[in-house]
Design a protein around this motif. Structure first.
Motif, mmCIF file in Angstrom:
data_model
loop_
_atom_site.group_PDB
_atom_site.id
_atom_site.type_symbol
_atom_site.label_atom_id
_atom_site.label_comp_id
_atom_site.label_asym_id
_atom_site.label_seq_id
_atom_site.Cartn_x
_atom_site.Cartn_y
_atom_site.Cartn_z
ATOM 1 N N ILE A 126 0.872 -1.173 0.000
ATOM 2 C CA ILE A 126 0.000 0.000 0.000
ATOM 3 C C ILE A 126 0.910 1.225 0.000
ATOM 4 O O ILE A 126 1.963 1.218 0.653
ATOM 5 C CB ILE A 126 -0.915 0.013 1.243
ATOM 6 N N ILE A 127 0.514 2.270 -0.710
ATOM 7 C CA ILE A 127 1.320 3.494 -0.746
ATOM 8 C C ILE A 127 0.542 4.634 -0.092
ATOM 9 O O ILE A 127 -0.611 4.899 -0.455
ATOM 10 C CB ILE A 127 1.693 3.884 -2.189
ATOM 11 N N LEU A 128 1.180 5.281 0.886
ATOM 12 C CA LEU A 128 0.643 6.496 1.493
ATOM 13 C C LEU A 128 1.468 7.677 0.997
ATOM 14 O O LEU A 128 2.695 7.591 0.918
ATOM 15 C CB LEU A 128 0.714 6.416 3.021
ATOM 16 N N GLU A 129 0.787 8.780 0.717
ATOM 17 C CA GLU A 129 1.479 9.939 0.126
ATOM 18 C C GLU A 129 1.104 11.215 0.865
ATOM 19 O O GLU A 129 -0.057 11.424 1.229
ATOM 20 C CB GLU A 129 1.102 10.060 -1.351
ATOM 21 N N ASN A 130 2.115 12.065 1.090
ATOM 22 C CA ASN A 130 1.885 13.398 1.646
ATOM 23 C C ASN A 130 1.736 14.365 0.476
ATOM 24 O O ASN A 130 2.702 14.688 -0.214
ATOM 25 C CB ASN A 130 3.055 13.807 2.542
ATOM 26 N N THR A 131 0.513 14.827 0.254
ATOM 27 C CA THR A 131 0.240 15.687 -0.899
ATOM 28 C C THR A 131 0.553 17.154 -0.625
ATOM 29 O O THR A 131 0.440 17.986 -1.527
ATOM 30 C CB THR A 131 -1.235 15.560 -1.311
ATOM 31 N N SER A 132 0.927 17.460 0.627
ATOM 32 C CA SER A 132 1.209 18.856 0.966
ATOM 33 C C SER A 132 2.487 19.328 0.280
ATOM 34 O O SER A 132 3.443 18.568 0.116
ATOM 35 C CB SER A 132 1.355 19.005 2.488
ATOM 36 N N ALA A 134 4.054 21.958 1.625
ATOM 37 C CA ALA A 134 4.754 22.792 2.597
ATOM 38 C C ALA A 134 4.874 22.177 3.989
ATOM 39 O O ALA A 134 5.599 22.712 4.822
ATOM 40 C CB ALA A 134 4.031 24.143 2.721
ATOM 41 N N LYS A 135 4.205 21.068 4.261
ATOM 42 C CA LYS A 135 4.144 20.579 5.638
ATOM 43 C C LYS A 135 4.450 19.087 5.724
ATOM 44 O O LYS A 135 3.851 18.278 5.018
ATOM 45 C CB LYS A 135 2.742 20.843 6.211
ATOM 46 N N ASP A 136 5.405 18.749 6.605
ATOM 47 C CA ASP A 136 5.634 17.339 6.921
ATOM 48 C C ASP A 136 4.462 16.828 7.760
ATOM 49 O O ASP A 136 3.844 17.585 8.515
ATOM 50 C CB ASP A 136 6.934 17.157 7.715
ATOM 51 N N GLU A 137 4.170 15.541 7.643
ATOM 52 C CA GLU A 137 3.053 14.960 8.381
ATOM 53 C C GLU A 137 3.533 13.793 9.245
ATOM 54 O O GLU A 137 4.206 12.885 8.759
ATOM 55 C CB GLU A 137 1.970 14.464 7.420
ATOM 56 N N LEU A 163 6.181 11.660 7.414
ATOM 57 C CA LEU A 163 6.102 11.679 5.953
ATOM 58 C C LEU A 163 6.415 13.095 5.463
ATOM 59 O O LEU A 163 5.665 14.041 5.717
ATOM 60 C CB LEU A 163 4.706 11.234 5.505
ATOM 61 N N ARG A 164 7.551 13.212 4.792
ATOM 62 C CA ARG A 164 8.026 14.532 4.376
ATOM 63 C C ARG A 164 7.162 15.113 3.249
ATOM 64 O O ARG A 164 6.391 14.413 2.597
ATOM 65 C CB ARG A 164 9.489 14.440 3.919
ATOM 66 N N VAL A 165 7.342 16.406 3.047
ATOM 67 C CA VAL A 165 6.574 17.138 2.029
ATOM 68 C C VAL A 165 6.712 16.467 0.666
ATOM 69 O O VAL A 165 7.825 16.215 0.186
ATOM 70 C CB VAL A 165 7.071 18.599 1.948
ATOM 71 N N GLY A 166 5.572 16.156 0.046
ATOM 72 C CA GLY A 166 5.563 15.601 -1.293
ATOM 73 C C GLY A 166 6.088 14.181 -1.415
ATOM 74 O O GLY A 166 6.202 13.662 -2.525
ATOM 75 N N LYS A 167 6.399 13.525 -0.293
ATOM 76 C CA LYS A 167 6.969 12.180 -0.339
ATOM 77 C C LYS A 167 5.889 11.125 -0.097
ATOM 78 O O LYS A 167 4.793 11.415 0.377
ATOM 79 C CB LYS A 167 8.079 12.027 0.704
ATOM 80 N N SER A 185 10.294 2.927 2.273
ATOM 81 C CA SER A 185 9.473 1.721 2.355
ATOM 82 C C SER A 185 9.709 1.022 3.691
ATOM 83 O O SER A 185 10.785 1.122 4.277
ATOM 84 C CB SER A 185 9.797 0.763 1.206
ATOM 85 N N ILE A 186 8.679 0.321 4.147
ATOM 86 C CA ILE A 186 8.787 -0.503 5.347
ATOM 87 C C ILE A 186 8.067 -1.821 5.081
ATOM 88 O O ILE A 186 7.312 -1.943 4.110
ATOM 89 C CB ILE A 186 8.181 0.177 6.597
ATOM 90 N N ILE A 187 8.307 -2.795 5.952
ATOM 91 C CA ILE A 187 7.616 -4.079 5.847
ATOM 92 C C ILE A 187 6.713 -4.251 7.067
ATOM 93 O O ILE A 187 7.169 -4.138 8.204
ATOM 94 C CB ILE A 187 8.613 -5.245 5.757
ATOM 95 N N ALA A 188 5.447 -4.503 6.815
ATOM 96 C CA ALA A 188 4.486 -4.774 7.890
ATOM 97 C C ALA A 188 4.526 -6.274 8.182
ATOM 98 O O ALA A 188 3.816 -7.065 7.555
ATOM 99 C CB ALA A 188 3.084 -4.333 7.480
ATOM 100 N N ASN A 189 5.378 -6.660 9.116
ATOM 101 C CA ASN A 189 5.581 -8.088 9.382
ATOM 102 C C ASN A 189 4.327 -8.775 9.905
ATOM 103 O O ASN A 189 4.183 -9.993 9.784
ATOM 104 C CB ASN A 189 6.729 -8.276 10.375
ATOM 105 N N GLU A 190 3.418 -8.001 10.509
ATOM 106 C CA GLU A 190 2.187 -8.601 11.029
ATOM 107 C C GLU A 190 1.214 -8.991 9.917
ATOM 108 O O GLU A 190 0.290 -9.767 10.137
ATOM 109 C CB GLU A 190 1.477 -7.631 11.979
#
Length: 222
Positions: A126-132, A134-137, A163-167, A185-190
């Motif tokens: 799954i990919i999560l994205e920071n669309t901002s 100007a702001k880290d989340e 999650l950094r700006v635009g990343k 990237s990370i691995i969700a071992n669960e």
């Protein structure tokens, strides 16, 4: 005169015998006191030992109860994980057989800056994205929930993630073939495999319990 002398000797002998008896009685009383003190000390020590053994027994019983509770919890989680893995594996096999004759359409909605930009159809990531711009989340502790055909199948709590700006960050399932390389990237071992099916809904919830992003993925057939 001789008779008087005999009486005096007799009295003296009796007095000496009396003194001897009194001395013996005194020693016997002292001995009895010592014996009583020793006996009381032994009784006290035995009572103390019994109390310590009772405390140890109570601790052991509590430890046994805790072990039983932990084992029951572990067994429940193991059975739930086995059911989840089986469900996802069955879905994966079904996906393979239908992949050549089907197509996938995804739609994403979000409030704020974080969106679920992609859910790989075979359940790899799954990919999560920071669309901002100007702001880290900070999305640490956010929860990903997935529903397949309106049935909840899994939940996953995000670890510490800024999650950094635009990343974006790709969250691989354990069997997704990815590598753990934060912050990309990370691995969700669960999670052995992310959800698959004709209708897969993925929801991102913040630490206040509010839904902040949603991704709906439907499968069509040619």
């Amino acid at each position: 005169m001789e008779y008087t002398s005999m009486l005096e000797e007799k009295v003296e002998s009796l007095e000496k015998e009396r003194d001897d008896l009194l001395e013996q009685l005194k020693k016997m009383n002292e001995y009895r006191k010592e014996e009583k003190a020793i006996l009381m000390e032994e009784i006290y020590k035995k009572d103390k030992t019994i109390e310590e053994l009772q405390d140890t027994l109570r601790d052991s019983e509590e430890t046994i109860r805790n072990i039983h509770r932990e084992f029951a919890t572990y067994k429940t989680k193991s059975e739930e994980k086995a059911r989840q893995d089986k469900s996802l594996t069955d879905a994966n096999l079904s996906q393979l057989s239908l992949s050549e004759k089907s197509f996938v359409k995804g739609e994403t909605r979000f409030r704020g800056n974080i969106c679920i930009s992609a859910c790989e159809p075979s359940g790899k990531y799954i990919i999560l994205e920071n669309t901002s711009g100007a702001k880290d989340e900070d999305i640490s502790g956010f929860q990903i929930e997935q529903y397949v055909d309106n049935h909840p199948i899994l939940k996953y709590d995000l670890p510490l993630i800024i999650l950094r700006v635009g990343k974006s960050i790709k969250i691989y399932a354990r069997n997704g073939g990815g590598r753990h390389a934060p912050p990309a990237s990370i691995i969700a071992n669960e999670i052995s495999c992310w959800g698959q099916g004709d209708c897969v809904e993925t929801v991102l919830t913040n630490t206040d319990g509010h839904n902040v992003a949603r991704h709906e993925q439907t499968r069509g057939y040619k």
